[in-house]
Design a protein around this motif. Structure first.
Motif, PDB file in Angstrom:
ATOM      1  N   CYS A 182     -69.781   6.871  53.116  1.00 13.22           N
ATOM      2  CA  CYS A 182     -68.851   6.193  52.210  1.00 13.22           C
ATOM      3  C   CYS A 182     -69.247   4.737  52.016  1.00 13.22           C
ATOM      4  CB  CYS A 182     -67.433   6.301  52.759  1.00 13.22           C
ATOM      5  SG  CYS A 182     -66.199   5.424  51.793  1.00 13.22           S
ATOM      6  N   ALA A 183     -69.515   4.043  53.105  1.00  8.59           N
ATOM      7  CA  ALA A 183     -69.885   2.628  53.024  1.00  8.59           C
ATOM      8  C   ALA A 183     -71.217   2.452  52.297  1.00  8.59           C
ATOM      9  CB  ALA A 183     -69.954   2.011  54.424  1.00  8.59           C
ATOM     10  N   LYS A 184     -72.191   3.328  52.578  1.00  8.43           N
ATOM     11  CA  LYS A 184     -73.486   3.241  51.900  1.00  8.43           C
ATOM     12  C   LYS A 184     -73.322   3.427  50.395  1.00  8.43           C
ATOM     13  CE  LYS A 184     -77.006   5.462  53.650  1.00  8.43           C
ATOM     14  NZ  LYS A 184     -77.813   6.486  54.342  1.00  8.43           N
ATOM     15  N   ALA A 185     -72.509   4.383  49.992  1.00 13.98           N
ATOM     16  CA  ALA A 185     -72.299   4.619  48.560  1.00 13.98           C
ATOM     17  C   ALA A 185     -71.631   3.416  47.897  1.00 13.98           C
ATOM     18  CB  ALA A 185     -71.464   5.882  48.359  1.00 13.98           C
ATOM     19  N   HIS A 186     -70.608   2.880  48.535  1.00  6.36           N
ATOM     20  CA  HIS A 186     -69.894   1.737  47.967  1.00  6.36           C
ATOM     21  C   HIS A 186     -70.799   0.504  47.870  1.00  6.36           C
ATOM     22  CE1 HIS A 186     -66.405  -0.854  47.105  1.00  6.36           C
ATOM     23  NE2 HIS A 186     -67.076  -1.743  47.819  1.00  6.36           N
ATOM     24  N   LEU A 187     -71.617   0.292  48.885  1.00  3.67           N
ATOM     25  CA  LEU A 187     -72.419  -0.928  48.976  1.00  3.67           C
ATOM     26  C   LEU A 187     -73.823  -0.793  48.398  1.00  3.67           C
ATOM     27  CD1 LEU A 187     -71.208  -1.847  52.536  1.00  3.67           C
ATOM     28  CD2 LEU A 187     -70.721  -3.141  50.440  1.00  3.67           C
ATOM     29  N   GLU A 188     -74.134   0.339  47.809  1.00  2.00           N
ATOM     30  CA  GLU A 188     -75.476   0.559  47.255  1.00  2.00           C
ATOM     31  C   GLU A 188     -75.927  -0.562  46.312  1.00  2.00           C
ATOM     32  OE1 GLU A 188     -77.973   3.980  44.828  1.00  2.00           O
ATOM     33  OE2 GLU A 188     -75.977   4.439  45.605  1.00  2.00           O
ATOM     34  N   PRO A 189     -75.073  -1.032  45.381  1.00  2.00           N
ATOM     35  CA  PRO A 189     -75.511  -2.127  44.505  1.00  2.00           C
ATOM     36  C   PRO A 189     -75.810  -3.425  45.269  1.00  2.00           C
ATOM     37  CG  PRO A 189     -73.518  -1.101  43.641  1.00  2.00           C
ATOM     38  CD  PRO A 189     -73.747  -0.536  45.007  1.00  2.00           C
ATOM     39  N   VAL A 190     -75.102  -3.669  46.347  1.00  2.00           N
ATOM     40  CA  VAL A 190     -75.332  -4.885  47.138  1.00  2.00           C
ATOM     41  C   VAL A 190     -76.637  -4.755  47.916  1.00  2.00           C
ATOM     42  CG1 VAL A 190     -74.369  -6.462  48.863  1.00  2.00           C
ATOM     43  CG2 VAL A 190     -72.841  -5.232  47.308  1.00  2.00           C
ATOM     44  N   PHE A 191     -76.887  -3.575  48.486  1.00  2.00           N
ATOM     45  CA  PHE A 191     -78.141  -3.344  49.205  1.00  2.00           C
ATOM     46  C   PHE A 191     -79.345  -3.517  48.279  1.00  2.00           C
ATOM     47  CE2 PHE A 191     -75.739  -1.584  52.724  1.00  2.00           C
ATOM     48  CZ  PHE A 191     -76.569  -1.796  53.815  1.00  2.00           C
ATOM     49  N   ALA A 192     -79.168  -3.223  47.004  1.00  3.59           N
ATOM     50  CA  ALA A 192     -80.262  -3.381  46.038  1.00  3.59           C
ATOM     51  C   ALA A 192     -80.588  -4.854  45.785  1.00  3.59           C
ATOM     52  CB  ALA A 192     -79.906  -2.691  44.722  1.00  3.59           C
ATOM     53  N   LYS A 193     -79.635  -5.763  46.070  1.00  2.00           N
ATOM     54  CA  LYS A 193     -79.817  -7.183  45.776  1.00  2.00           C
ATOM     55  C   LYS A 193     -80.160  -8.038  46.993  1.00  2.00           C
ATOM     56  CE  LYS A 193     -75.859  -8.069  43.924  1.00  2.00           C
ATOM     57  NZ  LYS A 193     -74.725  -8.649  43.194  1.00  2.00           N
ATOM     58  N   ARG A 194     -79.783  -7.606  48.179  1.00  2.00           N
ATOM     59  CA  ARG A 194     -79.972  -8.458  49.356  1.00  2.00           C
ATOM     60  C   ARG A 194     -80.207  -7.605  50.601  1.00  2.00           C
ATOM     61  NH1 ARG A 194     -76.929 -12.402  50.767  1.00  2.00           N
ATOM     62  NH2 ARG A 194     -75.796 -12.764  48.857  1.00  2.00           N
ATOM     63  N   HIS A 195     -80.646  -8.259  51.668  1.00  2.00           N
ATOM     64  CA  HIS A 195     -80.849  -7.580  52.952  1.00  2.00           C
ATOM     65  C   HIS A 195     -79.546  -7.626  53.747  1.00  2.00           C
ATOM     66  CE1 HIS A 195     -84.991  -8.592  51.765  1.00  2.00           C
ATOM     67  NE2 HIS A 195     -85.220  -7.388  52.277  1.00  2.00           N
ATOM     68  N   ILE A 196     -79.138  -6.452  54.223  1.00  2.00           N
ATOM     69  CA  ILE A 196     -77.873  -6.322  54.956  1.00  2.00           C
ATOM     70  C   ILE A 196     -78.104  -5.478  56.205  1.00  2.00           C
ATOM     71  CG2 ILE A 196     -75.480  -5.524  54.895  1.00  2.00           C
ATOM     72  CD1 ILE A 196     -75.599  -5.668  51.865  1.00  2.00           C
ATOM     73  N   GLY A 197     -77.527  -5.901  57.294  1.00  2.00           N
ATOM     74  CA  GLY A 197     -77.467  -5.068  58.485  1.00  2.00           C
ATOM     75  C   GLY A 197     -76.085  -4.435  58.535  1.00  2.00           C
ATOM     76  N   MET A 198     -76.041  -3.101  58.547  1.00  2.00           N
ATOM     77  CA  MET A 198     -74.751  -2.399  58.589  1.00  2.00           C
ATOM     78  C   MET A 198     -74.711  -1.535  59.839  1.00  2.00           C
ATOM     79  SD  MET A 198     -72.749  -0.151  55.705  1.00  2.00           S
ATOM     80  CE  MET A 198     -74.015   1.058  55.439  1.00  2.00           C
ATOM     81  N   THR A 199     -73.616  -1.659  60.578  1.00  2.00           N
ATOM     82  CA  THR A 199     -73.413  -0.895  61.810  1.00  2.00           C
ATOM     83  C   THR A 199     -72.032  -0.283  61.782  1.00  2.00           C
ATOM     84  OG1 THR A 199     -74.785  -2.450  63.063  1.00  2.00           O
ATOM     85  CG2 THR A 199     -73.270  -1.074  64.341  1.00  2.00           C
ATOM     86  N   ILE A 200     -71.938   0.957  62.269  1.00  2.00           N
ATOM     87  CA  ILE A 200     -70.618   1.553  62.505  1.00  2.00           C
ATOM     88  C   ILE A 200     -70.617   2.107  63.920  1.00  2.00           C
ATOM     89  CG2 ILE A 200     -71.238   3.747  61.441  1.00  2.00           C
ATOM     90  CD1 ILE A 200     -68.145   3.838  60.674  1.00  2.00           C
ATOM     91  N   GLN A 201     -69.566   1.813  64.642  1.00  2.00           N
ATOM     92  CA  GLN A 201     -69.381   2.348  65.982  1.00  2.00           C
ATOM     93  C   GLN A 201     -68.048   3.074  66.038  1.00  2.00           C
ATOM     94  OE1 GLN A 201     -69.822  -1.176  68.460  1.00  2.00           O
ATOM     95  NE2 GLN A 201     -71.948  -0.612  68.862  1.00  2.00           N
ATOM     96  N   VAL A 202     -68.073   4.219  66.687  1.00  2.00           N
ATOM     97  CA  VAL A 202     -66.855   5.006  66.886  1.00  2.00           C
ATOM     98  C   VAL A 202     -66.547   4.959  68.369  1.00  2.00           C
ATOM     99  CG1 VAL A 202     -65.810   7.297  66.704  1.00  2.00           C
ATOM    100  CG2 VAL A 202     -67.401   6.501  64.927  1.00  2.00           C
ATOM    101  N   GLU A 203     -65.334   4.522  68.681  1.00  4.17           N
ATOM    102  CA  GLU A 203     -64.908   4.413  70.076  1.00  4.17           C
ATOM    103  C   GLU A 203     -63.656   5.231  70.306  1.00  4.17           C
ATOM    104  OE1 GLU A 203     -64.264   0.358  71.095  1.00  4.17           O
ATOM    105  OE2 GLU A 203     -66.310  -0.233  70.622  1.00  4.17           O
ATOM    106  N   GLU A 204     -63.663   5.884  71.433  1.00  4.71           N
ATOM    107  CA  GLU A 204     -62.499   6.631  71.863  1.00  4.71           C
ATOM    108  C   GLU A 204     -61.924   5.861  73.043  1.00  4.71           C
ATOM    109  OE1 GLU A 204     -62.079  11.339  72.335  1.00  4.71           O
ATOM    110  OE2 GLU A 204     -63.250  10.366  73.890  1.00  4.71           O
ATOM    111  N   GLY A 205     -60.635   5.548  72.986  1.00  5.39           N
ATOM    112  CA  GLY A 205     -60.096   4.644  73.986  1.00  5.39           C
ATOM    113  C   GLY A 205     -59.189   5.266  75.014  1.00  5.39           C
ATOM    114  N   GLN A 206     -59.306   4.764  76.221  1.00  2.00           N
ATOM    115  CA  GLN A 206     -58.349   5.060  77.278  1.00  2.00           C
ATOM    116  C   GLN A 206     -57.506   3.808  77.433  1.00  2.00           C
ATOM    117  OE1 GLN A 206     -57.840   7.933  79.093  1.00  2.00           O
ATOM    118  NE2 GLN A 206     -56.049   6.898  79.880  1.00  2.00           N
TER     119      GLN A 206
END
Length: 136
Positions: free
Chosen positions: A93-117
Motif C-alpha cells: 500500500c505504501a509503495k503504491a501511494h509513494l511511487e511518484p515520490v520514489f521516482a523523484k527522490r531517494h527514500i528509505g522506507m521501513t515497516i516493522q510489525v510488533e506484537e506486544g506484551q
C-alpha cells in the motif's frame, strides 16, 4: 489496538497527501484476514497517525534524502504468517501511494510489525459498538 505510527521527513509534506496515505493504510489493515479467515483487526480499534520529523539526518546528510518509518503495534496472539500478511499488505500500500515520490527522490522506507506484551493495557472506548453490525 492496532496502532500504526508513521514518522517521516518533513519535506515529504509537499510531495504526497499524508492523510490519504493514512486512510489507505487503515483500509489495508482492515482488509487483512487472520488464519481463520476472519478480519484481523476491529474497525473501531484501528488507528493510523503520521508525524513529520522536524529534525533528522538521513544517510550522508543530503537534504534531498528522505525516510518513512512505519511501526505497527498490535496485541499479542497473531501467528507469524498473519503478521507477515499484514506487513506485506502495508508495504504494498505504501509503495503504491509513494511511487511518484520514489521516482523523484531517494527514500528509505521501513515497516516493522510488533506484537506486544503489555504490562498495562487500559482502554476506554465507545467506538466499537458503532461497528458491531458491520460485515466485512
Amino acid at each position: 489496538m492496532p496502532h500504526l505510527v508513521i514518522l517521516y521527513t518533513g519535506q515529504l509534506e509537499a510531495e504526497t497527501d499524508m492523510s490519504a496515505l493514512c486512510r489507505s493504510l487503515a483500509d489495508s489493515m482492515l482488509s487483512v484476514r487472520d488464519d481463520a479467515d476472519k478480519p484481523l483487526f476491529p474497525i473501531g480499534g484501528t488507528r493510523v497517525y503520521a508525524y513529520p520529523a522536524p529534525h533528522y539526518a538521513v544517510a550522508d546528510g543530503s537534504a534531498d534524502h528522505a525516510f518513512i518509518y512505519m511501526n505497527l503495534r498490535m496485541a499479542k496472539g497473531r501467528s507469524i504468517a498473519t503478521q507477515q500478511r499484514v506487513g506485506d499488505a502495508l508495504l504494498a500500500c505504501a509503495k503504491a501511494h509513494l511511487e511518484p515520490v520514489f521516482a523523484k527522490r531517494h527514500i528509505g522506507m521501513t515497516i516493522q510489525v510488533e506484537e506486544g506484551q503489555e504490562s498495562f493495557d487500559g482502554k476506554h472506548n465507545n467506538l466499537h459498538p458503532l461497528f458491531q453490525n458491520v460485515l466485512r
